[in-house]
Write a protein that holds these residues in place. Sequence first.
Motif, mmCIF file in Angstrom:
data_model
loop_
_atom_site.group_PDB
_atom_site.id
_atom_site.type_symbol
_atom_site.label_atom_id
_atom_site.label_comp_id
_atom_site.label_asym_id
_atom_site.label_seq_id
_atom_site.Cartn_x
_atom_site.Cartn_y
_atom_site.Cartn_z
ATOM 1 N N ASP B 74 0.838 -1.198 0.000
ATOM 2 C CA ASP B 74 0.000 0.000 0.000
ATOM 3 C C ASP B 74 0.877 1.253 0.000
ATOM 4 O OD1 ASP B 74 -1.720 2.062 0.521
ATOM 5 O OD2 ASP B 74 -2.943 0.901 1.930
ATOM 6 N N ILE B 75 0.708 2.095 -1.028
ATOM 7 C CA ILE B 75 1.601 3.253 -1.120
ATOM 8 C C ILE B 75 1.290 4.310 -0.049
ATOM 9 C CG2 ILE B 75 2.387 3.121 -3.532
ATOM 10 C CD1 ILE B 75 0.024 5.081 -4.140
ATOM 11 N N SER B 76 0.089 4.274 0.540
ATOM 12 C CA SER B 76 -0.217 5.246 1.601
ATOM 13 C C SER B 76 0.417 4.838 2.928
ATOM 14 C CB SER B 76 -1.715 5.353 1.828
ATOM 15 O OG SER B 76 -2.386 5.473 0.627
ATOM 16 N N MET B 77 0.761 3.555 3.050
ATOM 17 C CA MET B 77 1.158 3.031 4.355
ATOM 18 C C MET B 77 2.371 3.747 4.965
ATOM 19 S SD MET B 77 -0.097 1.330 6.594
ATOM 20 C CE MET B 77 -1.538 0.414 6.207
ATOM 21 N N PRO B 78 3.453 4.000 4.215
ATOM 22 C CA PRO B 78 4.587 4.710 4.823
ATOM 23 C C PRO B 78 4.184 6.063 5.398
ATOM 24 C CG PRO B 78 5.217 3.828 2.695
ATOM 25 C CD PRO B 78 3.743 3.599 2.832
ATOM 26 N N MET B 79 3.333 6.784 4.667
ATOM 27 C CA MET B 79 2.870 8.087 5.138
ATOM 28 C C MET B 79 2.058 7.936 6.432
ATOM 29 S SD MET B 79 0.326 10.612 3.046
ATOM 30 C CE MET B 79 -1.162 9.636 3.170
ATOM 31 N N VAL B 80 1.127 6.972 6.417
ATOM 32 C CA VAL B 80 0.272 6.761 7.584
ATOM 33 C C VAL B 80 1.107 6.379 8.800
ATOM 34 C CG1 VAL B 80 -1.564 5.316 8.510
ATOM 35 C CG2 VAL B 80 -1.700 6.114 6.163
ATOM 36 N N LEU B 81 2.042 5.463 8.599
ATOM 37 C CA LEU B 81 2.872 5.021 9.720
ATOM 38 C C LEU B 81 3.775 6.142 10.218
ATOM 39 C CD1 LEU B 81 3.912 1.392 8.781
ATOM 40 C CD2 LEU B 81 2.364 2.136 10.585
ATOM 41 N N ARG B 82 4.338 6.908 9.285
ATOM 42 C CA ARG B 82 5.209 8.019 9.684
ATOM 43 C C ARG B 82 4.431 8.992 10.573
ATOM 44 N NH1 ARG B 82 5.895 12.097 5.199
ATOM 45 N NH2 ARG B 82 3.870 12.638 6.061
ATOM 46 N N ASN B 83 3.217 9.361 10.132
ATOM 47 C CA ASN B 83 2.418 10.280 10.936
ATOM 48 C C ASN B 83 2.125 9.717 12.312
ATOM 49 O OD1 ASN B 83 2.315 12.048 8.827
ATOM 50 N ND2 ASN B 83 0.319 11.386 8.097
ATOM 51 N N ILE B 264 -3.420 12.078 8.569
ATOM 52 C CA ILE B 264 -3.990 10.733 8.542
ATOM 53 C C ILE B 264 -3.119 9.803 9.378
ATOM 54 C CG2 ILE B 264 -2.784 10.046 6.393
ATOM 55 C CD1 ILE B 264 -6.402 9.173 6.896
ATOM 56 N N ILE B 265 -3.743 9.070 10.310
ATOM 57 C CA ILE B 265 -2.979 8.113 11.112
ATOM 58 C C ILE B 265 -3.631 6.740 10.959
ATOM 59 C CG2 ILE B 265 -2.148 9.798 12.783
ATOM 60 C CD1 ILE B 265 -4.288 8.648 14.693
ATOM 61 N N LEU B 266 -3.029 5.749 11.576
ATOM 62 C CA LEU B 266 -3.465 4.374 11.343
ATOM 63 C C LEU B 266 -4.954 4.170 11.635
ATOM 64 C CD1 LEU B 266 -1.944 2.018 10.231
ATOM 65 C CD2 LEU B 266 -1.441 1.273 12.544
ATOM 66 N N SER B 267 -5.421 4.706 12.752
ATOM 67 C CA SER B 267 -6.812 4.433 13.115
ATOM 68 C C SER B 267 -7.787 5.138 12.179
ATOM 69 C CB SER B 267 -7.075 4.822 14.564
ATOM 70 O OG SER B 267 -6.642 6.133 14.794
ATOM 71 N N THR B 268 -7.480 6.361 11.763
ATOM 72 C CA THR B 268 -8.394 7.023 10.836
ATOM 73 C C THR B 268 -8.297 6.401 9.440
ATOM 74 O OG1 THR B 268 -6.719 8.751 10.753
ATOM 75 C CG2 THR B 268 -8.749 9.288 11.868
ATOM 76 N N TYR B 269 -7.112 5.921 9.116
ATOM 77 C CA TYR B 269 -6.950 5.256 7.821
ATOM 78 C C TYR B 269 -7.780 3.974 7.771
ATOM 79 C CZ TYR B 269 -4.615 3.380 3.680
ATOM 80 O OH TYR B 269 -4.354 2.882 2.438
ATOM 81 N N THR B 270 -7.757 3.221 8.883
ATOM 82 C CA THR B 270 -8.576 2.012 8.957
ATOM 83 C C THR B 270 -10.043 2.349 8.764
ATOM 84 O OG1 THR B 270 -7.031 1.290 10.648
ATOM 85 C CG2 THR B 270 -8.959 -0.076 10.316
ATOM 86 N N LEU B 271 -10.472 3.408 9.412
ATOM 87 C CA LEU B 271 -11.871 3.824 9.274
ATOM 88 C C LEU B 271 -12.167 4.196 7.827
ATOM 89 C CD1 LEU B 271 -14.509 4.644 10.816
ATOM 90 C CD2 LEU B 271 -13.630 6.956 10.699
ATOM 91 N N GLU B 272 -11.233 4.904 7.243
ATOM 92 C CA GLU B 272 -11.453 5.379 5.884
ATOM 93 C C GLU B 272 -11.592 4.210 4.898
ATOM 94 O OE1 GLU B 272 -9.038 8.918 4.724
ATOM 95 O OE2 GLU B 272 -8.534 7.622 3.047
ATOM 96 N N VAL B 273 -10.624 3.290 4.928
ATOM 97 C CA VAL B 273 -10.708 2.178 3.977
ATOM 98 C C VAL B 273 -11.804 1.196 4.372
ATOM 99 C CG1 VAL B 273 -8.334 2.282 3.177
ATOM 100 C CG2 VAL B 273 -8.898 0.851 5.115
ATOM 101 N N GLY B 274 -12.029 1.034 5.661
ATOM 102 C CA GLY B 274 -12.997 0.041 6.113
ATOM 103 C C GLY B 274 -14.420 0.485 5.904
ATOM 104 N N ILE B 275 -14.824 1.519 6.629
ATOM 105 C CA ILE B 275 -16.229 1.901 6.614
ATOM 106 C C ILE B 275 -16.560 2.729 5.367
ATOM 107 C CG2 ILE B 275 -18.055 3.082 7.864
ATOM 108 C CD1 ILE B 275 -17.193 0.794 9.491
ATOM 109 N N SER B 276 -15.729 3.723 5.073
ATOM 110 C CA SER B 276 -16.100 4.618 3.977
ATOM 111 C C SER B 276 -15.947 3.948 2.615
ATOM 112 C CB SER B 276 -15.249 5.889 4.024
ATOM 113 O OG SER B 276 -15.269 6.421 5.321
ATOM 114 N N LEU B 277 -14.871 3.171 2.443
ATOM 115 C CA LEU B 277 -14.677 2.529 1.147
ATOM 116 C C LEU B 277 -15.201 1.095 1.118
ATOM 117 C CD1 LEU B 277 -11.056 3.772 0.343
ATOM 118 C CD2 LEU B 277 -13.217 4.784 -0.351
#
Lengths: 306, 319
Positions: B74-83, B264-277
């Motif tokens: 996942d190309i977003s993952m490094p950004m999410v983890l860094r944040n 964007i952090i891990l928990s909001t990213y999970t919400l975004e891909v999980g519930i919203s997408l």
Amino acid sequence: MMHAKKPAGIFNRVSSADRVFDVVNIVIMTLITIVCVYPFYYCIVLSFNEGYDALNGGIYLWPRMFTLGNYKIIFQDGSMVGAFLITLIRTVLGTTLSLFLTSIMAFALIRRQLRLRRVYVTMGLITMYFSGGLIPLYLLIKELGMVDSFWVYIIPNLFSFYNTIIMMVFFREIPSTMIEASKIDGANEWQVYWRVVMPVSTAVIATICMYNAVYHWNAWFDGYIYISTPSLKTMALLLVEMINQGKAMEALRTSGNSLVLSGMSGPTENSVRLATMVVAVVPIMCVYPFCQKYFIQGIMLGAVKG
Amino acid sequence: MRSVRRRQRIRNKSSRVDQAILQCMALVGVAYMLLFYYAPMYGVVLAFKDYKFFKGILGSKWVGLANFIELYQDISMPMVLRNTICISLLKILICFPAPIIFAVLLSELQLPRYKRIIQTASYFPHFISWVIVSLMMTYLFTDDRSLTNTLFRQLGWRQESYNVLNNENAFYWVCVLSETWKEIGWNSIIFLAAISGIDRQIYEAATVDGASRLQKILYITLPNLVGAVAIVFMFNFAGLLSGGGGAFDQSYFLGNSINYERSIILSTYTLEVGISLGRFSYATAVGLMNSVVSMVLLLACNAASKKFLGRSLYIEGDY
């Protein structure tokens, strides 16, 4: 928290360095206090000010054009009153039911004659460190048919083992002679719980209720995920929606325009939002100072054993 | 003899009744835990499946580690983890020591009445939700008509309005400072408790020996806080992938389309891909990765705690 007073004699022998320290300390502490309280005070002041007038800024300590108009709008708006009531019912019902469930569980688990006690405790401890996560819980709640129903506020939040442990620690401190005496008088375990243990446990009951009530009053995420019927929305959820609307507006707006508003009066979107915020915070603000000594006790119980 | 046996029988009967009552009381909670804690744990298998809503959890196809491979790529993952990690570490650096300093200074205050007022005031932000805090920040700092923007305009310092949330480089600091503001009082409770547990005679003896205030803080108060500090530190460290307390709400409310790359952090990213997408399986895989890493961190911290402090971090033993 500390009432130990130093003997008066020491006061007379304060060195000048210590006096400087005292003064600096008082100044720092005063600043921290102001910083903690002022932002909300500012919001209160703005919420009592005429909406358009407030946009010009310059209001810091009290309203420039006092009005109750912003609050009038909230209380005439059926959805706001409805949300207030839903939040209130949610808080009262959620707190009461979860106190009941937590306290009977905690009581049963401190009774050594309970069979399988260790199994139950282990089960509880595991729930504190593992969870299935958001998606499986969402699917479960969907399966149970609680999506878009009031009960989704109450039922998934009924029980936490952490609170149970706090209660257990407190219940253990009750002198066992009290319980034994009532057993000799022929009380069964339910009567021991209801007539002996609960009446002497007001401190821990207040702690747990305080935690749960604050949680329920402020909670928004469950409503956001599960609720779509407008009449079931809580106040926190309405505020979340306001924020999201604001963000959408912000994305459209070009920044930097600062026209001076004159001649217009009446409430604005902002001033009504501020009044809503105040309505959402004031109940907590009025309650927590009185529960202070209880929640401090609760934290210490958790800290000692946790 | 007979009466003894009769009494025995009555006692047996009453103890059976008591056992039944106790079992009922405990089983309500146990049943609840089975349904709301243990059943969702089974849902973790979603991470190894390709979840289709109409097929249900059981009917969906097993895909092995496909979701985790996707996570790795996942190309977003490094950004999410860094944040997530940067915010956590900054919070450990700033939000964590702040309550300790606050507690020490507060305990040095000689005015008991005033101390109570300060304590009560400092707890206040803890009780308001992030929803409200983020709205308050709008009116104080970010909005075109906010306190700071209008004040600076009137003073002639800056004409155009400044929105700190639209400056993505400032986002970490917004998180850290607002968190410090919100929890400094509340998190100081545990340290104040530790300080109040220190024997006053030690201080008096030090005073007699001519120790200054600062010396007393350095050589009596702080050493006595080491235990509490270490424990709170390790709990903070174990939460590395959570972004620290309040991180989800901060990321969700203070984040916007402009600061997205920092908010964007891990928990909001999970919400975004999980519930919203609606990518339930993938979101569960992200969640599972998160809890496994957190678990490992917690165990490592616990081992460290046992080694250096001689006590376990989490609750175990005789309950």
